[in-house]
Design a protein around this motif. Structure first.
Motif, PDB file in Angstrom:
ATOM      1  N   ARG A 128       0.818  -1.222   0.000  1.00  0.00           N
ATOM      2  CA  ARG A 128       0.000   0.000   0.000  1.00  0.00           C
ATOM      3  C   ARG A 128       0.842   1.259   0.000  1.00  0.00           C
ATOM      4  NH1 ARG A 128      -4.136   0.567   4.441  1.00  0.00           N
ATOM      5  NH2 ARG A 128      -2.675  -0.623   5.724  1.00  0.00           N
ATOM      6  N   TRP A 129       2.052   1.186   0.569  1.00  0.00           N
ATOM      7  CA  TRP A 129       2.918   2.354   0.627  1.00  0.00           C
ATOM      8  C   TRP A 129       3.317   2.850  -0.755  1.00  0.00           C
ATOM      9  CZ3 TRP A 129       7.621   1.296  -1.647  1.00  0.00           C
ATOM     10  CH2 TRP A 129       7.962  -0.056  -1.760  1.00  0.00           C
ATOM     11  N   ARG A 130       3.223   1.997  -1.773  1.00  0.00           N
ATOM     12  CA  ARG A 130       3.619   2.395  -3.116  1.00  0.00           C
ATOM     13  C   ARG A 130       2.652   3.393  -3.743  1.00  0.00           C
ATOM     14  NH1 ARG A 130       4.082  -0.514  -7.180  1.00  0.00           N
ATOM     15  NH2 ARG A 130       5.927   0.594  -7.915  1.00  0.00           N
ATOM     16  N   ALA A 131       1.458   3.555  -3.133  1.00  0.00           N
ATOM     17  CA  ALA A 131       0.496   4.534  -3.641  1.00  0.00           C
ATOM     18  C   ALA A 131       0.850   5.947  -3.216  1.00  0.00           C
ATOM     19  CB  ALA A 131      -0.920   4.179  -3.157  1.00  0.00           C
ATOM     20  N   HIS A 132       1.870   6.097  -2.382  1.00  0.00           N
ATOM     21  CA  HIS A 132       2.261   7.401  -1.866  1.00  0.00           C
ATOM     22  C   HIS A 132       3.691   7.713  -2.303  1.00  0.00           C
ATOM     23  CE1 HIS A 132      -1.279   7.504   0.855  1.00  0.00           C
ATOM     24  NE2 HIS A 132      -1.087   6.196   0.881  1.00  0.00           N
ATOM     25  N   VAL A 203      -5.840   7.104   0.143  1.00  0.00           N
ATOM     26  CA  VAL A 203      -4.957   6.815  -0.972  1.00  0.00           C
ATOM     27  C   VAL A 203      -4.842   8.012  -1.899  1.00  0.00           C
ATOM     28  CG1 VAL A 203      -4.597   5.322  -2.979  1.00  0.00           C
ATOM     29  CG2 VAL A 203      -5.523   4.377  -0.866  1.00  0.00           C
ATOM     30  N   ASP A 204      -3.620   8.322  -2.243  1.00  0.00           N
ATOM     31  CA  ASP A 204      -3.284   9.394  -3.185  1.00  0.00           C
ATOM     32  C   ASP A 204      -3.584  10.778  -2.646  1.00  0.00           C
ATOM     33  OD1 ASP A 204      -2.424   7.569  -5.042  1.00  0.00           O
ATOM     34  OD2 ASP A 204      -4.328   7.506  -6.124  1.00  0.00           O
ATOM     35  N   GLU A 205      -3.920  10.899  -1.349  1.00  0.00           N
ATOM     36  CA  GLU A 205      -4.220  12.226  -0.813  1.00  0.00           C
ATOM     37  C   GLU A 205      -2.995  13.122  -0.884  1.00  0.00           C
ATOM     38  OE1 GLU A 205      -5.013  13.994   3.602  1.00  0.00           O
ATOM     39  OE2 GLU A 205      -6.432  12.483   2.872  1.00  0.00           O
TER      40      GLU A 205
END
Length: 236
Positions: A128-132, A203-205
């Motif tokens: 999930r960290w890859r979305a940031h 996500v992506d915020e």
């Protein structure tokens, strides 16, 4: 990052005591080799590694790091026996540093920093960290720190190995062991703390803010343009 997270990360390296215990076989190996020869040094290093394993069993502390350490010492001792030279004891560690350093560098180049991959598996966050973008950047920095540790270890110790400096090899193994590991661990703790905070956001915020602002400006410009009074046509 919680205290539990810190503890989990430290336990992967055997804790602070594990980092210190890992230097004991080397401290025994070199002086005994100088006085009583290679065979005595090999058995002494193995005995110390076995003693650390038994000590952890008695204290009921995690033994996986001690088992890994014992197997590593046994392998180093076997290589020294096969080469018939005390410096062979350090050969596995030298090339292991080269392999690890290459793996960490490659992971950054392919945008899969190993620190993030490993921590994602440990804490159940997956990828999930890859979305940031900022989380990826933090893990890039931590992974690069580990890569530098391994590459520097390889360059220095390989040079000493080629120069037959067994005593200095031992000093380099200890001096570039847990002290450099502690520094890389501090960078890792910073990266993990920052990335975990970002993953908790929607996500992506962290990346969408600039896009939303841009869309708002475009909408405002479009609305303003639609309310402009058209210029009168010239009737002749």
């Amino acid at each position: 990052m919680s205290d539990t997270s810190r503890q989990t990360l430290l336990e992967q390296l055997g804790g602070l005591s594990g980092l210190v215990y890992s230097t004991l076989p080397v401290l025994v190996f070199v002086p005994i080799n100088s006085v009583w020869g290679l065979t005595a040094a090999i058995w002494s290093a193995i005995a110390v590694a076995c003693g650390v394993l038994v000590w952890r069993l008695i204290r009921r502390t995690p033994i996986q790091p001690a088992i890994s350490g014992f197997m590593g010492v046994a392998l180093c001792a076997f290589i020294a026996h096969r080469t018939g030279d005390a410096k062979g004891y350090f050969l596995f560690g030298i090339y292991a540093s080269l392999v690890y350093g290459g793996a960490f560098v490659l992971s950054v180049l392919v945008r899969r920093p190993l620190v993030g991959v490993i921590w994602g598996m440990l804490n159940g966050q997956g990828s999930r960290w890859r979305a940031h973008r900022d989380a990826v950047r933090a893990y890039d920095i931590a992974t690069t720190a580990w890569a530098l540790v391994f590459v520097v270890r390889y360059l220095v110790q390989n040079h000493l190995y080629d120069q037959d400096q067994t005593g200095w090899l031992a000093a380099a193994r200890i001096g570039m062991g847990w002290p450099l590991t502690a520094l890389a661990l501090l960078v890792t703790l910073w990266a993990v703390r920052r990335a975990d905070r970002l993953v908790e956001l929607p996500v992506d915020e962290d990346e969408a803010g600039s896009d939303v602002a841009a869309d708002t400006d475009i909408a405002a410009d479009t609305g303003a343009a639609s309310h402009e009074t058209p210029a009168p046509r010239d009737k002749r």
